[in-house]
Design a protein around this motif. Sequence first.
Motif, PDB file in Angstrom:
ATOM      1  N   LYS A 167       0.854  -1.238   0.148  1.00  0.00           N
ATOM      2  CA  LYS A 167       0.013  -0.057  -0.034  1.00  0.00           C
ATOM      3  C   LYS A 167       0.963   1.189   0.008  1.00  0.00           C
ATOM      4  N   SER A 168       1.806   1.288   0.812  1.00  0.00           N
ATOM      5  CA  SER A 168       2.975   2.247   0.943  1.00  0.00           C
ATOM      6  C   SER A 168       3.543   2.693  -0.581  1.00  0.00           C
ATOM      7  N   ALA A 170       2.618   1.650  -3.396  1.00  0.00           N
ATOM      8  CA  ALA A 170       1.336   2.297  -4.398  1.00  0.00           C
ATOM      9  C   ALA A 170       0.904   3.676  -4.132  1.00  0.00           C
ATOM     10  N   ASN A 171       1.062   4.277  -2.759  1.00  0.00           N
ATOM     11  CA  ASN A 171       0.704   5.435  -2.826  1.00  0.00           C
ATOM     12  C   ASN A 171       1.758   6.354  -3.245  1.00  0.00           C
ATOM     13  N   PHE A 172       2.948   6.060  -2.967  1.00  0.00           N
ATOM     14  CA  PHE A 172       4.222   6.616  -3.016  1.00  0.00           C
ATOM     15  C   PHE A 172       4.185   6.949  -4.985  1.00  0.00           C
ATOM     16  N   LYS A 174       1.984   6.705  -7.138  1.00  0.00           N
ATOM     17  CA  LYS A 174       0.732   7.604  -7.345  1.00  0.00           C
ATOM     18  C   LYS A 174       1.366   9.154  -7.347  1.00  0.00           C
ATOM     19  N   ASP A 175       2.007   9.260  -6.219  1.00  0.00           N
ATOM     20  CA  ASP A 175       2.594  10.783  -5.929  1.00  0.00           C
ATOM     21  C   ASP A 175       3.599  11.202  -7.089  1.00  0.00           C
TER      22      ASP A 175
END
Length: 604
Positions: A167-168, A170-172, A174-175
């Motif tokens: 999850k971390s 993937a979030n990174f 996307k940014d």
Amino acid sequence: MNIQELIRIAKETGQVDLQQKFEDIAQTMGTENAPLVLPLVGEFSAGKTTLINALTDSKKLEVATKPTTATVYEIFFGQEKCSASVVKNDGSIEEIADVSELKNNALSDALMVQVFDTSSKISRTTVLVDTPGLSSSDTRHREALVGFMPKADGVLLVTDINQQITKSLANFAKDIALSNRPLYLVVTKCDTKSAAELQEVKEYILKNSALNIKAMAFVSAQTGDVQELYNLLSQVDSEKAQILRTVNESRAKNIAKLLLSRIDELIQNASVTDTGDGAIKSAKNDLEKFQRNIENLLSDVKDSIVSAENDVCYSFATAIFERLERIAVSKNANFDAEASAAVSGVAGQCLNSFKSKIQDSLFSLAQERRGSENAVNLMSLNEIDYSFLNISQLPYNLNLNELGHENDSVIACVTKFVAGAGLVIGTVATMGALAATSAGAAIAKEVAGSTDALITAVAINKANKTSNQQRDAELARLRSMHESAMQDVEGYNQMLGKNIGMKKGFVEGIVAKITDAVGKPQRQRAIRNYIDDILVPEFKNQMNTMSLNLIASIRTALNKEAAAVIEQKTANLEELKAQKEKSAAEFNARISVLKEYKAMLERA
């Protein structure tokens, strides 16, 4: 709008810092051999460092068992020799001839490490970057990673095949994707899966990942199977020109937004009064407000620093006592070397903890004030120089190696004399116990100094009622026999000691082992006195001095940036004021130019 137009607008509106940023982009865009910077980003233990070692000829980067440093490593390929450069926070550079000498726990004061490798399998213009792992509990790791991203031209997302895309991660990703940087996925530890399982993972990622991944490489650094990554990097290198063009256009666009904001502010401020004095006064008031807010922030930071200082001093006292206590009762070849190293190591760890606490506190306090009247929105908050915070050599005046062993040589001498006189060598234990007291040591010394007296007494007893000449002859014979016996004893003593690996003779080694039990309580007492009377007070004194210097350093850095920001703003307003006073037409023309630039930037 092209980059040269942006440079011209920044220059003509007095935005020197933005002009420099545009010029840096222009230089990169105009250089055929411009580097392509690709950081490896992934969870801690995803195998980033192991992967880099598999790609290099040196293969010597330390693979940490836990997150230890926020330092970024840049890897340059196709170099003449394998080496490294450590760029310190103070700007100094330390050259490292052997890459294996780079140790993460010794890089607390490093801004960046540059590693040069001879491998030609990766383009000289491709720079791989080993970054701190995601999800680390240390905020410095996250800050170092985020702080490096503006330099990245693309990102290699590294993930363990057993975790896949967390999850971390993937979030990174996307940014990062929002900044138009291409994303590539590198899946490590693939030797743990069969070919069929690998294919299933590939299909699953392609079908379910919401990330815009341009290409994937499945590798196993442990087995050296990294060919897919070589192929991917070769493909990226062939597309370098397009990648750099897209990324630099995105960078220029973001800087242009800041330029637009500054020009709009100039136009608004120039219209405050007929003369422009109101805007200039407002700018000066802004500086005073900045400085008041800085002092308010520092007031709260002082409390945090004092708290952190007390916590660290307590931690140091507790940790060093435990370390030295273990050393005192251990069977060590060199107590003092071990103890001195422990003092330096624990002090360094505590200092790093102190730096981390202050950085976190300063960042949190600034975040709390954001958007309020007490805001301190300055870049320096994230760029405070902590490199001067260093513990100088702490005093060490112990002599642990000798405690309890002061009379070893005397005891060994007496023991060998007794052996030479034909008595049981087991007397060593008795003599060792006897020497445990000062009185016993005195007796041993007296016995050792009385060899001739003992032999004389034996000779007189044996030759009782004989002539003086006979007694003298008997005495000479006994002395000769004893000297010969002592030579034999010493020979056997050295031979036995050598055979069982003792640095000294056998007797000396046995005596040292026996008297070591006496030395333990002596070492413990000496260590307690040293910690309480010398070490902890000196550590507290140094920490207090550093705290005072740190507050002064933060104040200087923040005030310097605040003054620079207001100075540039005031200079621009002064120029407008002078133009208006000299000529209304010239002033109006200047405002018209600013409005024109604003319109151009809005259309871009």
